[in-house]
Design a protein around this motif. Structure first.
Motif, mmCIF file in Angstrom:
data_model
loop_
_atom_site.group_PDB
_atom_site.id
_atom_site.type_symbol
_atom_site.label_atom_id
_atom_site.label_comp_id
_atom_site.label_asym_id
_atom_site.label_seq_id
_atom_site.Cartn_x
_atom_site.Cartn_y
_atom_site.Cartn_z
ATOM 1 N N THR A 78 -20.284 1.509 4.556
ATOM 2 C CA THR A 78 -19.582 0.286 4.430
ATOM 3 C C THR A 78 -20.320 -0.982 4.999
ATOM 4 O O THR A 78 -21.601 -0.559 5.574
ATOM 5 N N THR A 79 -19.983 -2.189 4.740
ATOM 6 C CA THR A 79 -20.673 -3.335 5.143
ATOM 7 C C THR A 79 -20.382 -3.816 6.540
ATOM 8 O O THR A 79 -20.360 -4.917 7.057
ATOM 9 N N ILE A 80 -19.237 -2.994 7.247
ATOM 10 C CA ILE A 80 -18.432 -3.517 8.329
ATOM 11 C C ILE A 80 -19.550 -3.391 9.753
ATOM 12 O O ILE A 80 -20.155 -2.103 9.788
ATOM 13 N N PRO A 81 -19.784 -4.469 10.447
ATOM 14 C CA PRO A 81 -20.573 -4.449 11.443
ATOM 15 C C PRO A 81 -20.009 -3.530 12.736
ATOM 16 O O PRO A 81 -18.712 -3.606 12.788
ATOM 17 N N LEU A 82 -20.802 -2.616 13.554
ATOM 18 C CA LEU A 82 -20.378 -2.120 14.610
ATOM 19 C C LEU A 82 -20.747 -2.841 15.951
ATOM 20 O O LEU A 82 -22.107 -3.093 16.026
ATOM 21 N N GLY A 83 -19.919 -3.207 16.761
ATOM 22 C CA GLY A 83 -20.186 -3.788 18.100
ATOM 23 C C GLY A 83 -19.697 -2.755 19.240
ATOM 24 O O GLY A 83 -19.194 -1.771 18.913
ATOM 25 N N PRO A 87 -10.875 -5.211 9.023
ATOM 26 C CA PRO A 87 -11.556 -6.218 10.050
ATOM 27 C C PRO A 87 -13.034 -6.675 9.655
ATOM 28 O O PRO A 87 -13.606 -5.908 8.884
ATOM 29 N N ASP A 88 -13.359 -7.643 10.228
ATOM 30 C CA ASP A 88 -14.742 -8.215 9.994
ATOM 31 C C ASP A 88 -15.722 -7.532 10.875
ATOM 32 O O ASP A 88 -16.913 -7.365 10.301
ATOM 33 N N ARG A 89 -15.240 -7.041 11.996
ATOM 34 C CA ARG A 89 -16.137 -6.513 13.067
ATOM 35 C C ARG A 89 -15.244 -4.951 13.585
ATOM 36 O O ARG A 89 -14.043 -5.419 13.907
ATOM 37 N N VAL A 90 -16.031 -4.093 13.915
ATOM 38 C CA VAL A 90 -15.343 -2.967 14.427
ATOM 39 C C VAL A 90 -16.128 -2.754 15.851
ATOM 40 O O VAL A 90 -17.378 -2.756 15.770
ATOM 41 N N VAL A 91 -15.428 -2.429 16.953
ATOM 42 C CA VAL A 91 -16.066 -2.409 18.233
ATOM 43 C C VAL A 91 -15.540 -1.070 18.889
ATOM 44 O O VAL A 91 -14.398 -0.636 18.986
ATOM 45 N N ALA A 92 -16.687 -0.335 19.241
ATOM 46 C CA ALA A 92 -16.282 0.801 20.029
ATOM 47 C C ALA A 92 -16.313 0.527 21.423
ATOM 48 O O ALA A 92 -17.245 0.264 22.012
ATOM 49 N N ILE A 145 -19.190 5.557 20.453
ATOM 50 C CA ILE A 145 -20.014 5.013 19.432
ATOM 51 C C ILE A 145 -20.355 5.508 18.174
ATOM 52 O O ILE A 145 -20.208 5.239 17.172
ATOM 53 N N LYS A 146 -20.747 7.109 18.649
ATOM 54 C CA LYS A 146 -21.135 7.870 17.591
ATOM 55 C C LYS A 146 -19.959 8.110 16.692
ATOM 56 O O LYS A 146 -20.204 8.049 15.260
ATOM 57 N N PHE A 147 -18.840 8.417 17.347
ATOM 58 C CA PHE A 147 -17.590 8.550 16.540
ATOM 59 C C PHE A 147 -17.301 7.399 15.452
ATOM 60 O O PHE A 147 -16.848 7.629 14.423
ATOM 61 N N VAL A 148 -17.295 6.195 16.012
ATOM 62 C CA VAL A 148 -16.688 5.126 15.306
ATOM 63 C C VAL A 148 -17.737 4.758 14.107
ATOM 64 O O VAL A 148 -17.611 4.598 13.055
ATOM 65 N N ALA A 149 -19.244 4.971 14.551
ATOM 66 C CA ALA A 149 -20.384 4.655 13.611
ATOM 67 C C ALA A 149 -20.126 5.644 12.504
ATOM 68 O O ALA A 149 -20.398 5.158 11.187
ATOM 69 N N LEU A 187 -25.293 -3.212 13.087
ATOM 70 C CA LEU A 187 -25.146 -3.373 14.856
ATOM 71 C C LEU A 187 -24.858 -4.798 15.170
ATOM 72 O O LEU A 187 -25.760 -5.337 14.527
ATOM 73 N N ILE A 188 -24.110 -5.086 15.911
ATOM 74 C CA ILE A 188 -24.149 -6.361 16.570
ATOM 75 C C ILE A 188 -24.979 -6.298 17.625
ATOM 76 O O ILE A 188 -24.608 -5.684 18.785
ATOM 77 N N VAL A 189 -25.914 -7.061 18.093
ATOM 78 C CA VAL A 189 -26.994 -6.872 18.899
ATOM 79 C C VAL A 189 -27.246 -8.449 19.653
ATOM 80 O O VAL A 189 -26.838 -9.521 18.824
ATOM 81 N N PRO A 190 -27.552 -8.689 20.955
ATOM 82 C CA PRO A 190 -27.711 -9.857 21.308
ATOM 83 C C PRO A 190 -28.836 -10.614 20.563
ATOM 84 O O PRO A 190 -29.776 -10.074 20.100
#
Length: 287
Positions: free
Chosen positions: A79-84, A57-62, A69-73, A283-286
């Motif tokens: 890796t270079t995959i951003p977390l949302g 995936p390009d982005r992974v979302v918890a 969030i902690k588990f997915v992080a 992280l993906i932030v506003p």
């Protein structure tokens, strides 16, 4: 883009039907693709890792609370995959810290239109902390809250009353590298952020992007001040807390202390070692 949503169906004791429906509706007429993975609390690590390898995936979302969030992080570190984040837990402290909107559409918009930001984590006793870890009173409350499956603010209140009846001062030695101090405290927080999930500000200068964390020492604590942890009346009285900036720290306690990370009770410890790991998670932030 391909989005992988890791959904914790029991986070915060709330069904995730609305969130699942919102995700599916949002991506129905979108140029992006969404894949949903439901966590079961048993084989999640292997299943998520397998899904990452298969889907790329390009982005992974918890989808859940701070524990989710902690588990997915943990699976995305290195890796270079951003977390949302979709704030579908009970307190949602990290989402609040990042300014993620609490509504479904608003938080989904951040996933697509937000910016990518390298974020610090704290390595604590071989584990990681994104938000807040602590020893003492609050960790004991987290244990009580989870043990008796309490929910909501009334549940927190019951936990506060129970824990305060048993409260004891911790005597600790804190080694900051260039300084070693002794303290008596009801709790000590390692803060990579400003506030607890309820919005109570305990670390006004906290910033998960600044390459350091703060050690917040609660030397005096009353019933009403504990309530401020969970009901946003006012910030704590600065005369009753001590805040020390740090990049690494060792804490030794004279007796076993309750210990929690990001809202998950870990156990009782007599030594805590922590160091900052700057910018290791995106992280993906506003915007």
């Amino acid at each position: 883009m391909v989005f992988l949503f890791a959904i914790n169906p029991v986070s915060g004791g709330k069904a995730k039907t609305d969130w699942e429906t919102g995700i599916n509706n949002y991506f129905t007429n979108s140029s992006h693709d969404a894949e949903l993975l439901y966590l079961d609390g048993k084989t999640d690590e292997d299943r998520l890792r397998q899904k990452l390898n298969q889907l790329k995936p390009d982005r992974v979302v918890a989808v859940g609370g701070d524990g989710t969030i902690k588990f997915v992080a943990e699976q995305l570190l290195g890796t270079t995959i951003p977390l949302g984040v979709l704030p579908a837990g009970s307190a949602n402290g990290m989402a609040r810290e990042l300014g993620i909107p609490p509504d479904i559409e608003g938080s989904l918009n951040v996933l697509v239109d937000g910016v990518l930001k390298p974020t610090d984590v704290i390595a604590v006793n071989g584990d990681i902390c994104l938000h807040l870890a602590d020893i003492g009173l609050n960790a004991q409350l987290v244990k009580h809250y989870q043990q008796y499956n309490l929910r909501g603010k009334l549940g927190y209140l019951r936990g506060v009353v129970n824990v305060l009846q048993k409260r004891r001062l911790l005597r600790v030695e804190i080694n900051l590298g260039d300084e070693c101090i002794s303290r008596a405290a009801f709790m000590i927080v390692l803060a990579n952020a400003r506030m607890y999930g309820t919005g109570a500000v305990i670390n006004p200068d906290g910033d998960p992007f600044d390459g350091q964390f703060e050690v917040v020492i609660f030397r005096r604590l009353s019933f009403w001040e504990v309530l401020k942890l969970f009901w946003r009346y006012q910030p704590f009285d600065p005369k009753k807390i001590e805040i020390l900036p740090a990049t690494s720290i060792t804490i030794a306690t004279h007796r076993k202390a309750y210990f929690q990370i990001d809202g998950e009770y870990i156990g009782r410890i007599t030594e805590l070692k922590a160091e900052i790991r700057p910018g290791v998670l995106t992280l993906i932030v506003p915007e």
